[in-house]
Design a protein around this motif. Structure first.
Motif, PDB file in Angstrom:
ATOM      1  N   GLN A 105     105.446  12.444  73.074  1.00 40.24           N
ATOM      2  CA  GLN A 105     106.129  11.337  73.799  1.00 40.24           C
ATOM      3  C   GLN A 105     106.916  10.851  73.327  1.00 40.24           C
ATOM      4  OE1 GLN A 105     103.095   9.106  76.354  1.00 40.24           O
ATOM      5  NE2 GLN A 105     104.449  10.040  78.008  1.00 40.24           N
ATOM      6  N   GLY A 106     108.162  10.504  73.744  1.00 40.82           N
ATOM      7  CA  GLY A 106     109.004   9.481  73.038  1.00 40.82           C
ATOM      8  C   GLY A 106     109.947  10.188  71.723  1.00 40.82           C
ATOM      9  N   ARG A 107     109.678  11.389  71.616  1.00 39.60           N
ATOM     10  CA  ARG A 107     110.474  12.081  70.254  1.00 39.60           C
ATOM     11  C   ARG A 107     111.422  12.841  70.681  1.00 39.60           C
ATOM     12  NH1 ARG A 107     107.563   9.451  66.364  1.00 39.60           N
ATOM     13  NH2 ARG A 107     105.227   9.305  66.896  1.00 39.60           N
ATOM     14  N   GLY A 108     112.259  12.592  71.599  1.00 38.76           N
ATOM     15  CA  GLY A 108     113.428  13.302  71.944  1.00 38.76           C
ATOM     16  C   GLY A 108     113.580  14.140  73.252  1.00 38.76           C
ATOM     17  N   PRO A 109     114.556  14.786  73.488  1.00 46.26           N
ATOM     18  CA  PRO A 109     114.776  15.444  74.905  1.00 46.26           C
ATOM     19  C   PRO A 109     113.864  16.838  74.682  1.00 46.26           C
ATOM     20  CG  PRO A 109     116.983  14.646  74.222  1.00 46.26           C
ATOM     21  CD  PRO A 109     115.905  14.221  73.057  1.00 46.26           C
ATOM     22  N   LEU A 110     113.978  17.381  73.578  1.00 50.56           N
ATOM     23  CA  LEU A 110     113.230  18.696  73.367  1.00 50.56           C
ATOM     24  C   LEU A 110     111.597  18.190  73.674  1.00 50.56           C
ATOM     25  CD1 LEU A 110     112.643  21.602  72.876  1.00 50.56           C
ATOM     26  CD2 LEU A 110     112.855  21.271  70.259  1.00 50.56           C
ATOM     27  N   CYS A 111     111.138  17.323  72.988  1.00 54.73           N
ATOM     28  CA  CYS A 111     109.957  17.068  72.907  1.00 54.73           C
ATOM     29  C   CYS A 111     109.226  16.873  74.295  1.00 54.73           C
ATOM     30  CB  CYS A 111     109.349  16.062  71.940  1.00 54.73           C
ATOM     31  SG  CYS A 111     109.563  16.623  70.368  1.00 54.73           S
ATOM     32  N   GLU A 112     110.042  15.996  74.963  1.00 50.75           N
ATOM     33  CA  GLU A 112     109.715  15.465  76.453  1.00 50.75           C
ATOM     34  C   GLU A 112     109.898  16.772  77.206  1.00 50.75           C
ATOM     35  OE1 GLU A 112     108.945  12.623  77.613  1.00 50.75           O
ATOM     36  OE2 GLU A 112     109.191  11.419  75.701  1.00 50.75           O
ATOM     37  N   PHE A 113     110.721  17.390  77.230  1.00 46.96           N
ATOM     38  CA  PHE A 113     110.910  18.742  77.689  1.00 46.96           C
ATOM     39  C   PHE A 113     109.616  19.539  77.745  1.00 46.96           C
ATOM     40  CE2 PHE A 113     111.690  23.301  77.985  1.00 46.96           C
ATOM     41  CZ  PHE A 113     112.465  23.451  79.376  1.00 46.96           C
ATOM     42  N   LEU A 114     109.218  19.817  76.675  1.00 51.39           N
ATOM     43  CA  LEU A 114     107.965  20.433  76.397  1.00 51.39           C
ATOM     44  C   LEU A 114     106.550  20.036  77.129  1.00 51.39           C
ATOM     45  CD1 LEU A 114     108.642  21.717  72.694  1.00 51.39           C
ATOM     46  CD2 LEU A 114     108.856  23.022  74.709  1.00 51.39           C
ATOM     47  N   LEU A 115     106.743  18.439  76.785  1.00 51.96           N
ATOM     48  CA  LEU A 115     105.354  17.634  77.432  1.00 51.96           C
ATOM     49  C   LEU A 115     105.499  17.923  78.739  1.00 51.96           C
ATOM     50  CD1 LEU A 115     103.379  16.079  76.711  1.00 51.96           C
ATOM     51  CD2 LEU A 115     104.572  14.057  76.552  1.00 51.96           C
ATOM     52  N   ASN A 116     106.575  17.904  79.448  1.00 56.70           N
ATOM     53  CA  ASN A 116     106.833  17.738  80.837  1.00 56.70           C
ATOM     54  C   ASN A 116     106.405  19.315  81.534  1.00 56.70           C
ATOM     55  OD1 ASN A 116     107.524  15.114  81.083  1.00 56.70           O
ATOM     56  ND2 ASN A 116     109.624  15.321  81.180  1.00 56.70           N
ATOM     57  N   ARG A 117     106.777  20.236  80.846  1.00 58.18           N
ATOM     58  CA  ARG A 117     106.241  21.517  81.190  1.00 58.18           C
ATOM     59  C   ARG A 117     104.859  21.733  81.266  1.00 58.18           C
ATOM     60  NH1 ARG A 117     110.427  22.611  83.513  1.00 58.18           N
ATOM     61  NH2 ARG A 117     112.112  24.294  82.883  1.00 58.18           N
ATOM     62  N   VAL A 118     104.231  21.314  80.265  1.00 60.84           N
ATOM     63  CA  VAL A 118     102.702  21.187  80.266  1.00 60.84           C
ATOM     64  C   VAL A 118     101.968  20.161  81.139  1.00 60.84           C
ATOM     65  CG1 VAL A 118     100.644  20.700  78.845  1.00 60.84           C
ATOM     66  CG2 VAL A 118     102.531  21.743  77.622  1.00 60.84           C
ATOM     67  N   CYS A 119     102.576  18.887  81.374  1.00 60.33           N
ATOM     68  CA  CYS A 119     102.002  18.010  82.213  1.00 60.33           C
ATOM     69  C   CYS A 119     102.307  18.711  83.853  1.00 60.33           C
ATOM     70  CB  CYS A 119     102.606  16.607  82.032  1.00 60.33           C
ATOM     71  SG  CYS A 119     101.806  15.835  80.664  1.00 60.33           S
ATOM     72  N   GLY A 120     103.365  19.170  83.992  1.00 55.69           N
ATOM     73  CA  GLY A 120     103.763  19.849  85.323  1.00 55.69           C
ATOM     74  C   GLY A 120     102.725  20.960  85.700  1.00 55.69           C
ATOM     75  N   ALA A 121     102.541  21.691  84.756  1.00 63.19           N
ATOM     76  CA  ALA A 121     101.769  22.892  84.764  1.00 63.19           C
ATOM     77  C   ALA A 121      99.989  22.653  85.314  1.00 63.19           C
ATOM     78  CB  ALA A 121     101.637  23.781  83.816  1.00 63.19           C
ATOM     79  N   GLU A 122      99.763  21.114  84.671  1.00 68.28           N
ATOM     80  CA  GLU A 122      98.586  20.759  84.899  1.00 68.28           C
ATOM     81  C   GLU A 122      98.490  19.411  85.831  1.00 68.28           C
ATOM     82  OE1 GLU A 122      95.963  22.376  83.750  1.00 68.28           O
ATOM     83  OE2 GLU A 122      96.762  23.696  82.144  1.00 68.28           O
ATOM     84  N   ARG A 123      99.298  19.261  86.434  1.00 68.40           N
ATOM     85  CA  ARG A 123      99.324  17.926  87.426  1.00 68.40           C
ATOM     86  C   ARG A 123      98.250  17.602  87.945  1.00 68.40           C
ATOM     87  NH1 ARG A 123     103.538  21.238  88.902  1.00 68.40           N
ATOM     88  NH2 ARG A 123     103.327  21.790  90.953  1.00 68.40           N
ATOM     89  N   GLY A 124      97.438  18.838  88.644  1.00 68.69           N
ATOM     90  CA  GLY A 124      96.419  18.735  89.506  1.00 68.69           C
ATOM     91  C   GLY A 124      95.204  18.407  88.630  1.00 68.69           C
ATOM     92  N   ARG A 125      95.085  18.133  87.426  1.00 68.65           N
ATOM     93  CA  ARG A 125      93.920  17.915  86.751  1.00 68.65           C
ATOM     94  C   ARG A 125      93.920  16.776  85.944  1.00 68.65           C
ATOM     95  NH1 ARG A 125      93.126  22.635  82.787  1.00 68.65           N
ATOM     96  NH2 ARG A 125      90.969  21.730  82.571  1.00 68.65           N
ATOM     97  N   LEU A 126      95.263  16.477  85.503  1.00 63.59           N
ATOM     98  CA  LEU A 126      95.285  15.146  84.547  1.00 63.59           C
ATOM     99  C   LEU A 126      94.591  13.954  84.805  1.00 63.59           C
ATOM    100  CD1 LEU A 126      98.851  16.023  83.315  1.00 63.59           C
ATOM    101  CD2 LEU A 126      96.782  16.468  82.030  1.00 63.59           C
ATOM    102  N   ASP A 127      94.629  13.625  86.349  1.00 65.13           N
ATOM    103  CA  ASP A 127      94.111  12.318  86.693  1.00 65.13           C
ATOM    104  C   ASP A 127      92.692  12.230  86.887  1.00 65.13           C
ATOM    105  OD1 ASP A 127      93.989  13.928  88.726  1.00 65.13           O
ATOM    106  OD2 ASP A 127      94.843  12.479  90.205  1.00 65.13           O
ATOM    107  N   ARG A 128      91.810  13.462  86.526  1.00 64.00           N
ATOM    108  CA  ARG A 128      90.449  13.390  86.919  1.00 64.00           C
ATOM    109  C   ARG A 128      89.708  14.230  85.732  1.00 64.00           C
ATOM    110  NH1 ARG A 128      89.770  18.459  89.320  1.00 64.00           N
ATOM    111  NH2 ARG A 128      91.864  19.618  89.881  1.00 64.00           N
ATOM    112  N   GLU A 129      90.118  14.636  84.765  1.00 61.09           N
ATOM    113  CA  GLU A 129      89.635  15.410  83.616  1.00 61.09           C
ATOM    114  C   GLU A 129      90.324  15.377  82.240  1.00 61.09           C
ATOM    115  OE1 GLU A 129      88.931  19.704  83.951  1.00 61.09           O
ATOM    116  OE2 GLU A 129      89.976  19.195  86.299  1.00 61.09           O
ATOM    117  N   ALA A 130      89.503  15.605  81.236  1.00 60.91           N
ATOM    118  CA  ALA A 130      90.014  15.899  79.905  1.00 60.91           C
ATOM    119  C   ALA A 130      90.768  17.103  80.072  1.00 60.91           C
ATOM    120  CB  ALA A 130      89.239  15.588  78.776  1.00 60.91           C
ATOM    121  N   VAL A 131      92.029  17.361  79.785  1.00 57.81           N
ATOM    122  CA  VAL A 131      92.607  18.499  79.694  1.00 57.81           C
ATOM    123  C   VAL A 131      93.117  19.081  78.551  1.00 57.81           C
ATOM    124  CG1 VAL A 131      94.738  19.856  81.103  1.00 57.81           C
ATOM    125  CG2 VAL A 131      93.534  18.114  82.208  1.00 57.81           C
TER     126      VAL A 131
END
Length: 310
Positions: free
Chosen positions: A212-238
């Motif tokens: 997080q905050g490490r530049g466009p590539l890192c934000e892109f990769l992190l967003n891809r993961v968080c987007g794929a797991e968005r239904g779980r992130l607010d209620r469990e460790a993923v």
């Protein structure tokens, strides 16, 4: 290729080697990490071309649509990694899976692999890091079987040999293509999924800490993961298995620092979802374990340019 050279080509390469990547990059979130990792590992992997591989899942209507989506995803990665110089060496692959084990599917990717491999030799092979259905590579081998002695195929596919079955996504998408590669003379490094690559787990909290905050590539990769797991992130460790990085790691595995492996007789992928183990088969390099922490550390360091450890 004589037996000694064949075995040498099943060892981790020494020095910098010409590499091509064959990827179904839009299928999941792990290809993006693997491609970025190899592009950032120029000390060992001189990436010369990237091929878009076909796939079919619920997000696309055909293997060809999957290939095109992967082509566009790889193009985005080249922009984010500052490697737009490779756009002229980005090729569309097959729009379908192999119809049988004798008929290649012609594509820009298969043609480029045949041409590029032709400039190599058994003593100086081209490394093919394949992280999707292996249609493009199989097609190239069918178009010109002589390239088998000029390449080393590193493939993430199937499950471990002691798994109940081998109905893994990359393999079951195109069993005919897997059989072509496994029955060819090409040196093969196999990274199985369940039981091996499944050990490369990255917790989302860890990814956020390092990316997080490490530049466009890192934000892109992190967003891809968080987007794929968005239904779980607010209620469990993923956590997320980032499968394909383990195949990329083979080229960087000096001293066995990331992967443990051994020589094993090559099985035959059967159409019923199992491996057959007939006698007299050639040896392949079988990856059997992953050093998660060492590989994760190198991955984060490479894709952040070292900033995550400052």
């Amino acid at each position: 290729m004589d037996a000694n050279r064949y075995l040498q080509n099943l060892s981790v390469p020494q020095g910098r080697v010409d590499t091509v990547i064959d990827s179904d990059a839009f299928n999941e979130v792990d290809d993006q990490f693997a491609i970025a990792y190899l592009l950032a590992s120029g000390e060992k992997a001189d990436v010369r071309a990237i091929y878009a591989a076909p796939f079919l899942n619920s997000s696309v209507s055909s293997p060809g649509e999957g290939m095109e989506a992967s082509f566009q995803e790889i193009r985005r990665l080249l922009e984010l990694t500052g490697r737009t110089d490779l756009e002229s060496s980005l090729y569309r692959g097959s729009t379908q899976f192999l119809p049988d084990e004798s008929t290649p599917v012609r594509s820009g990717a298969a043609a480029d692999l045949v041409r590029r491999a032709g400039a190599h030799s058994a003593a100086d092979p081209l490394y093919v890091v394949a992280i999707g259905a292996i249609t493009n590579v199989a097609s190239a081998l069918l178009l010109d079987p002589s390239i088998a002695e000029r390449i080393v195929v590193v493939w993430l596919g199937g499950h471990s040999f002691d798994s109940p079955d081998t109905r893994e996504f990359n393999l079951r998408q195109d069993v005919a293509a897997a059989r072509v590669v496994f029955n060819s003379a090409a040196p093969l490094v196999l990274t199985p999924c369940l039981g091996v690559a499944s050990g490369f787990v990255l917790p989302v909290a860890e990814m956020r800490f390092y990316l997080q905050g490490r530049g466009p590539l890192c934000e892109f990769l992190l967003n891809r993961v968080c987007g794929a797991e968005r239904g779980r992130l607010d209620r469990e460790a993923v956590s997320r298995v980032i499968w394909d990085v383990t195949a990329a790691a083979w080229l960087l595995n000096d001293g066995g620092r990331f992967l443990r492996s051994e020589l094993r007789p090559c099985p035959v992928p059967e159409y019923d979802g199992y491996y057959a183990f007939p006698p007299g088969r050639r040896l392949i390099r079988y990856v059997s374990a992953v050093n998660r922490d060492a590989l994760a550390t190198d991955l984060y360091r490479k894709i952040t340019g070292g900033t995550c450890f400052e």
